[in-house]
Design an enzyme around this catalytic site. Structure first.
Site, mmCIF file in Angstrom:
data_model
loop_
_atom_site.group_PDB
_atom_site.id
_atom_site.type_symbol
_atom_site.label_atom_id
_atom_site.label_comp_id
_atom_site.label_asym_id
_atom_site.label_seq_id
_atom_site.Cartn_x
_atom_site.Cartn_y
_atom_site.Cartn_z
ATOM 1 N N HIS A 1 -0.579 0.159 5.706
ATOM 2 C CA HIS A 1 -1.003 1.139 6.711
ATOM 3 C C HIS A 1 0.015 2.268 6.891
ATOM 4 C CE1 HIS A 1 -3.828 -2.087 8.696
ATOM 5 N NE2 HIS A 1 -4.014 -1.953 7.387
ATOM 6 N N TYR B 1 -7.939 7.380 20.469
ATOM 7 C CA TYR B 1 -9.052 6.925 19.642
ATOM 8 C C TYR B 1 -9.224 5.404 19.643
ATOM 9 C CZ TYR B 1 -9.882 11.699 18.427
ATOM 10 O OH TYR B 1 -10.207 13.038 18.532
ATOM 11 N N GLU C 1 -14.140 4.346 10.359
ATOM 12 C CA GLU C 1 -14.541 5.445 11.236
ATOM 13 C C GLU C 1 -14.446 6.816 10.587
ATOM 14 O OE1 GLU C 1 -13.009 3.342 15.428
ATOM 15 O OE2 GLU C 1 -12.027 5.148 14.674
ATOM 16 N N GLN D 1 0.807 -1.212 0.000
ATOM 17 C CA GLN D 1 0.000 0.000 0.000
ATOM 18 C C GLN D 1 0.843 1.265 0.000
ATOM 19 O OE1 GLN D 1 -2.409 -0.458 3.525
ATOM 20 N NE2 GLN D 1 -3.421 -2.308 2.770
ATOM 21 N N TYR E 1 -10.029 -10.200 10.385
ATOM 22 C CA TYR E 1 -10.392 -10.641 9.042
ATOM 23 C C TYR E 1 -10.812 -12.105 9.003
ATOM 24 C CZ TYR E 1 -8.624 -6.243 7.143
ATOM 25 O OH TYR E 1 -8.437 -4.920 6.852
#
Length: 470
Positions: A249, A353, A343, A183, A364
């Site tokens: 991420h 958070y 979110e 990613q 998953y």
């Protein structure tokens, strides 16, 4: 519409400063009003910013503009074109006809079909046309609009391009070493709020650790200036710690608050038990720095021993949307949950958070990650999506083209191929609408300076824009 004898001036669209220099036959002083403004508002959505979307017809070669004027004034009902008799005076109609007649491409091979009624999408507040800006990309991540009309586009694979009058440049030189893995890669682009004075362009990217024999990296933020097709004056403002060999991420959307601060989110790099709840690393956090990389003295953990001083909030999984509310100045963020539990968060300084101690999602493989969705001392999301939509990219609607959406939030869905319109009442979500369903995997959503919605898509890689029809 190909059989229609004349114009189909049906739809409204505003000039796109990011792609082409429309109204090129008019002096700059006239481009915001008068005949050029009428064309932008009532014609460009169907007929293009460069007057290129017309079927080749006899009126193009005929002397005078009488036929064009008739079509504008009385419409072509059987073709779906409305009459503008009540919209324009006779003088305005004549001026618009002349503008169109003189402005269509002299090379008729450049003409394309006009947008038809079959190409219109309906939303709750607007009829929309999806206009293609550029194709042939892979994963367009960031978009930034330069003064004068060009568009900077970052590709996750690690290249930066400039789109000028519909032509995509060769890769711009001068990027830092990038770990384009999984990613990761070249991510967001943002111009300094005072770009006209200082020329600073900000880039987020997966910074390759060149000191390690192992291929590893961390999220980085750099600024530079653009000279020709090369970045110069490069300054590295932020590189996360610790670097890892994981490919997921990374974050990382950039947002300026207009007060000298730059906000951005960094994902927890796929190590949720290691990083997001600890302040001794940069991962799983929202960060705040000054535009030159300095740390604000009022950051919440500046005086916390062992803490990374750029941290503004913590307990995040993978934030890929960061935006400043245009009225309140609040910092809003979207982030990916695991399986469920994506979110929307209102970011407050020093708050936790919750990830991974609190989540609406599960692993998953279907196993329970945590039994808690709320917990004392942890900031709850303003809203959560289950099932996950994979929110990527977000912006607030500004400008005068989508007034009915003003200050609404737009969030891209990678998983379900649409844009989510999120209506806020203060700090509460009161309405949702799915826009452009089936458009493709939405990587980013941004507003152009002229108030249109630009959408970066992958599979296939392209950029489109939403044009309202009024």
């Amino acid at each position: 519409m190909k059989n229609s004898p004349i114009l189909f001036i049906i739809f409204a669209a505003i000039f796109s400063v990011s792609v082409v220099q429309s109204c090129r036959h008019m002096p700059k002083s006239a481009q915001g009003s008068g005949v050029a403004g009428h064309y932008r508002m009532y014609c460009a959505g169907c007929h293009g910013d460069n007057l290129e979307k017309f079927a080749e017809k006899q009126w193009m070669e005929a002397s005078g503009t009488a036929a064009v004027e008739r079509s504008i004034k009385y419409g072509i009902p059987n073709a779906g074109m409305p009459a503008f008799e009540k919209t324009f005076s006779d003088d305005e109609t004549r001026a618009l006809a002349v503008y169109v007649k003189n402005g269509i491409p002299a090379d008729r091979t450049q003409l394309k079909p006009a947008v038809t009624a079959e190409g219109i999408l309906q939303s709750e507040e607007y009829n929309l046309v999806i206009d293609t800006v550029v194709t042939g990309l892979e994963v367009p991540w960031g978009m930034a609009f330069l003064p004068g009309g060009d568009l900077l586009i970052s590709e996750r694979s690690g290249t930066l391009h400039r789109l000028s009058q519909g032509v995509l440049s060769a890769p711009i030189e001068g990027l830092p070493p990038i770990m384009a893995t999984g990613q990761g890669g070249l991510m967001d682009i943002a111009l300094h709020p005072d770009y006209d004075e200082n020329g600073w362009i900000y880039l987020s990217y997966s910074a390759l650790d060149t000191t390690s024999e192992e291929r590893r990296g961390a999220t980085g933020v750099m600024r530079a200036r653009l000279s020709g097709n090369k970045l110069i004056d490069q300054e590295i403002l932020f590189v996360g710690t610790p670097p890892t060999n994981r490919g997921q991420h990374w974050g990382c959307k950039l947002a300026f608050d207009g007060k000298g601060h730059l906000y951005f989110g960094v994902g927890e790099r796929g190590q949720h038990f290691d990083f997001p709840q600890k302040l001794d690393n940069t991962n799983g956090k929202i960060h705040r720095i000054y535009d030159d990389g300095r740390i604000p003295a009022d950051n919440p953990f500046v005086n916390t021993q062992g803490a990374i001083t750029s941290i503004y909030s913590y307990g995040h999984r993978n934030p890929q949307g960061t935006a400043i509310h245009p009225v309140t100045g609040e910092i809003w963020e979207t982030e990916h949950g695991p399986k469920g539990g994506d979110e929307i968060n209102l970011i407050l300084p020093g708050r936790n958070y919750g990830w991974p101690e609190v989540s609406y999602g599960i692993n998953y493989d279907g196993t329970i990650l945590t039994p808690d969705t709320i917990r004392k001392g942890i900031e709850p999301p303003v809203m959560q999506w289950t099932p996950s939509i994979a929110p990527c990219g977000m912006t607030f609607v500004t400008g005068d083209r989508f007034k009915k959406w003003e200050n609404n939030m737009l969030v891209g869905s990678l998983r379900f191929d649409y844009v989510e319109r999120v209506v806020l009442d203060g700090q509460k979500v009161v309405h949702l609408e799915k826009i452009a369903q089936g458009i493709g995997r939405v990587r980013n959503v941004v507003m152009s300076p002229d108030g249109l919605v630009y959408i970066g898509l992958e599979e296939p890689g392209m950029i489109v824009r939403l044009v309202p029809i009024e």
